[in-house]
Design a protein around this motif. Structure first.
Motif, PDB file in Angstrom:
ATOM      1  N   GLU A   1       0.816  -1.229   0.000  1.00  0.00           N
ATOM      2  CA  GLU A   1       0.000   0.000   0.000  1.00  0.00           C
ATOM      3  C   GLU A   1       0.845   1.273   0.000  1.00  0.00           C
ATOM      4  O   GLU A   1       0.368   2.327   0.382  1.00  0.00           O
TER       5      GLU A   1
ATOM      6  N   ARG B   1      -6.261   7.533  -1.610  1.00  0.00           N
ATOM      7  CA  ARG B   1      -6.126   7.108  -0.215  1.00  0.00           C
ATOM      8  C   ARG B   1      -6.998   7.982   0.674  1.00  0.00           C
ATOM      9  O   ARG B   1      -7.704   7.501   1.548  1.00  0.00           O
TER      10      ARG B   1
ATOM     11  N   LEU C   1      -9.916  -2.087  -3.213  1.00  0.00           N
ATOM     12  CA  LEU C   1      -9.113  -1.228  -2.333  1.00  0.00           C
ATOM     13  C   LEU C   1     -10.012  -0.331  -1.480  1.00  0.00           C
ATOM     14  O   LEU C   1      -9.720  -0.071  -0.307  1.00  0.00           O
TER      15      LEU C   1
END
Length: 832
Positions: free
Chosen positions: A140, A148, A425
DNA sequence: TCCCAACGGGG
DNA sequence: GTGTACGTTGGGA
């Protein structure tokens, strides 16, 4: 300790602000997100539309970049926090390390969350750690910073967002606020963004390719709700009220900026504007040193090109290249295999481009400007079509934005696998999962070398058939993954599970607990079922689009599992999914045979059969019966009935070609798959003959008439009665003539053009006709204007253009290639 | 048969 | 900008 202190400081500051009534509450829909480094700190900027209609920007200075490490021992955390490296003179270090509990591929693990000051430091830290043998995994570190942010803050673009904030001045074009708190409580969607479509026409003298360094933009059109305009810099008399004249190209570009500034669109769109309109305007603007500072933060238009990846970005405004979205995502729902604006608009809107001879634009611009009106109409109409196409696909786009959780700018530039990956994700934190690492070159190479068996194919017997019914299993793979709990986490793991129907491999998937990926698929499938349920009460374009997007995403999971670049890659899962797929399709085939249908063709997820005297109702009933025996969410769809269809044989041999057929719909249209013998650069005569033959064969069921027609064309070709213009082959030069290793006909022609003093370079489209005579083809290829009417090589056009386009069709009808020639009383055709 | 170049979209 | 990655197909060797 540091965290607590920071928290308290923040709280007390916030408290003071509220007391001073400086804070305000803002509700807005985020449209575009970016970040900038200000005072050595990453600052996230969300641009969007506030309730009330004005455009705003909110900035967040308190989001820190981080990555995850799975350590093998207790010293790792300490060692990581002591890292000191140098980045071109700047010291880089870890800000802090936190211990967290997470899951990695379903297994509980202790993880270190490693924070850095700047996003780019993550890659530097990763480089230091990656080869340590005291760590299990580092991951990540490459999650795009603003993404993010959206994931961690639970912010979905185009969804109503509440912000507690304070007004600041950062010199932006829109009111700017500093975030104290941001959250989404509602799922209200921004359904009516202000859209502006644009399109340009450029100077492009005869035969020349696209050369933005040399050739000016002649006109730019705009289309929005209640807004249409064409700007051009050549004055002429016109009755079109939307045409506006400026003095030159510089003014044209200034006006272009002014219109966008004044119109204040939320979304700007074009057709292939990533690769053409915007980069072209940018090149022209650079030439005149005009700043294209259209970004809402005052930044300039940014165009990137890296290999095939081209893009144009405007900060704060969502630029949607309609072509890109249709080509990458919507294509699965389209019959056309051509993605030009004309073909796509025709299929989706039932409208075509205005028919003008674009090759003449440059000449008319120079010599007959009074005829430019038609080109202005053409220019505006392209913007209009683009606008309409976006209107038609915006619901799909917004649905994907909602599910995947990224801004439309990102969504429309992603392929299926990326959509799935970013969906995973986005969801991973809610399931406590950390993402696997993206594979690197060695691993990619290893994965690419592995293959797996795809779907089951029942090869068609070439032939012309009547009353064809088609069944579709398109949700086959997602439903298999869901109902058999297929995932890397459950693969051959503890617990019971049935064995996958594979001969030489022994896989099972534990069905004790629903895993991450099957849960997400099931979620999508169920969401779609709910929408379909509502749709039964009344069809609705919006719901249809939502259902379509969910289907697209669900169907992409299987490909994703077998995709070499995927984080959650699993060859075993991909193999098992197709194994079940083959199993179920064969079940349908066997069932159909038992009931007396004639199975014509099956490929992976679809099944074609002829009724053989049965009725359409029988066919629908058959689907119902199959469905009763299917587990879970699996479903066989009755796709439809076609009065006639033709399956042709593969290139070599007599086996039926996969994915190569033509069907006649009940409405009387042709549905073509895989007839690629006719390409864009094929001669007009080849295209014409193929279309006409299919029409005669399927609609009129008259093979003699088709044969007669072809014979007459071949006869015309031989007798030189076909117009030279139908013989022209167009091929683009992609590099300089001298750089070609192998000299094809178009290269030879280009070299001769060069020798004649004509300007020829990469991008130039070479038009040529193959003339009669001896020797190799490239020496006989001539410019159309050099060729006297009829002086083409009839044999070449027959053997290499017309016959290849239709021979497979005639083969099905029982004619050989020789038959076509013999009956004509001519010598046999060349080897086949 | 394998391998590499062409091509897409835009004018 | 924590990036930037095609994928298919036909022709020539």
């Amino acid at each position: 300790m540091q965290t607590i202190y920071k928290y308290l400081e923040c709280r007390s500051f916030k408290y003071a602000q509220i007391l001073l009534k400086k804070m305000s509450l803002l509700k807005f829909y985020p449209i575009d997100v970016t970040y900038k480094i200000i005072d050595d700190k990453p600052v996230v900027m969300l641009f969007g539309k506030a309730l009330g209609g004005h455009r705003v920007c909110v900035v967040d200075e308190d989001f820190e970049p981080y990555l995850y490490v799975i350590p093998r021992n207790k010293e790792v955390a300490d060692k990581i926090s002591k890292i000191q490296v140098d980045d071109k003179g700047t010291p880089v270090q870890v800000v802090r390390v936190e211990n967290v509990n997470k899951k990695y591929l379903g297994k509980v693990v202790n993880v270190l969350k490693v924070f850095t000051k700047l996003p780019k430091h993550l890659l530097i830290i990763r480089d230091v750690i990656k080869d340590w043998d005291i760590i299990e995994l580092i991951t990540e570190y490459d999650i795009v910073f603003v993404r993010r942010y959206l994931i961690d803050k639970n912010i979905i673009p185009f969804t109503l967002t509440d912000v507690e904030c304070e007004k600041v001045d950062m010199g932006f074009k829109v009111s700017t606020f500093k975030i104290k708190e941001i959250k989404q409580d509602s799922d209200e969607i921004f359904e009516t963004p202000k859209i502006l479509a644009i399109d340009i026409e450029t100077y492009n003298p005869n035969g020349k390719g696209i050369a933005p360094d040399v050739n000016p933009v002649l006109m730019i059109s705009f289309y929005g709700e209640d807004f249409k305009k064409v700007i051009t810099w050549k004055k002429f008399k016109t009755e079109l009220d939307y045409v506006e004249f400026v003095d030159g190209e510089v003014d044209l570009i200034d006006k272009f900026k002014e219109i966008i500034e004044k119109y204040k669109p939320d979304v700007v769109c074009g057709y292939y504007s990533d690769g053409f309109d915007f980069p072209y305007i940018q090149t022209r603007a650079k030439k005149y040193k005009i700043k294209l500072d259209l970004g809402l933060d005052g930044s300039e238009l940014k165009c990137f090109k890296r290999g095939r990846f081209e893009t144009a970005k405007l900060v704060g405004i969502a630029h949607i290249d309609v072509f890109k979205f249709i080509k990458r995502i919507l294509r699965v729902n389209l019959d056309t295999s051509m993605f030009g604006l004309n073909d796509v608009a025709y299929e989706l809107l039932g409208e075509k481009k205005i028919d003008v001879e674009l090759d003449n634009l440059a000449k008319i611009w120079d010599d007959e400007p009074e005829k430019l009106s038609k080109f202005c109409e053409y220019n505006l109409h392209d913007s209009y079509l683009t606008y309409k196409l976006l209107q038609k696909s915006i619901a799909n786009i917004i649905e994907l934005v909602k599910i995947v959780g990224l801004p439309p700018y990102d969504i429309i530039r992603m392929g299926f696998s990326q959509l799935v990956e970013w969906y995973l994700l986005r969801q991973a934190p809610s399931y406590g999962e950390i993402a696997p690492e993206q594979p690197h070159s060695d691993e990619i190479r290893r994965r690419r070398s592995l293959t797996f068996k795809g779907g089951f194919v029942f090869e068609p017997k070439p032939g012309l058939y009547k009353n064809i019914v088609v069944y579709d299993f398109r949700s086959l793979y997602p439903s298999i993954i869901s109902s058999h709990n297929i995932s890397p986490a459950t693969l051959n793991s503890e617990g019971k599970g049935e064995q996958v129907p594979l001969k030489d491999e022994y896989y099972w998937f534990s069905n004790e607990e629903k895993a991450f990926i099957p849960t997400l698929i099931e979620d999508i499938v169920k969401r779609r079922m709910r929408i379909k349920e509502i749709m039964k009460e009344g069809n609705n374009a919006l719901l249809e689009a939502r259902s379509q997007s969910l289907k697209i995403l669900a169907n992409s999971f299987y490909g994703y599992l077998g995709f070499y670049a995927a984080r959650w890659y699993s060859m075993e899962c991909a193999r098992s999914t197709t194994a079940y797929g083959r199993f179920y399709v064969n079940k349908v085939i066997e069932g159909a045979k038992e009931q007396g249908f004639n199975v014509l063709y099956a490929d992976t997820d679809s099944c074609f059969m002829s009724l053989e005297g049965k009725t359409k109702q029988d066919a629908e009933k058959f689907a119902d019966e199959i469905n009763e025996g299917l587990p879970g969410v699996m479903e066989l769809e009755y796709e439809g009935h076609y009065p006639a269809g033709i399956f042709v044989s593969a290139k070599a041999g007599t086996n039926g070609a996969k994915k190569k057929y033509a069907l006649l719909t009940e409405k009387g249209d042709l549905k073509l798959r895989g007839f690629e013998a006719v390409r864009r650069n094929s001669s007009q005569i080849a295209k014409e003959v193929q279309g006409k033959v299919l029409n005669i064969v399927l609609k009129e069921d008259d093979k003699e008439k088709a044969m007669k027609y072809v014979r007459s064309v071949l006869e015309d070709l031989r007798k030189k009665r076909v117009d030279n213009s139908k013989m022209i082959i167009h091929t683009q030069l992609t590099k300089d003539t001298s750089d070609y290793y192998s000299i094809g006909p178009h290269v030879a022609v280009a070299s001769r053009m060069k020798a004649l003093g004509l300007e020829v370079g990469p991008g130039t489209i070479i038009h040529y006709i193959v003339t009669s005579g001896g020797g190799i083809i490239r020496d006989r290829s001539k410019l159309p204007e050099e060729v006297k009417q009829g002086n083409y090589d009839a044999d070449y056009y027959i053997n290499n253009q017309v016959v290849p386009a239709i021979e497979k069709i005639f083969e099905v009808l029982g004619y050989t290639r020789e038959d076509i020639a013999e009956k004509e009383g001519q010598k046999k055709l060349g080897e086949f």
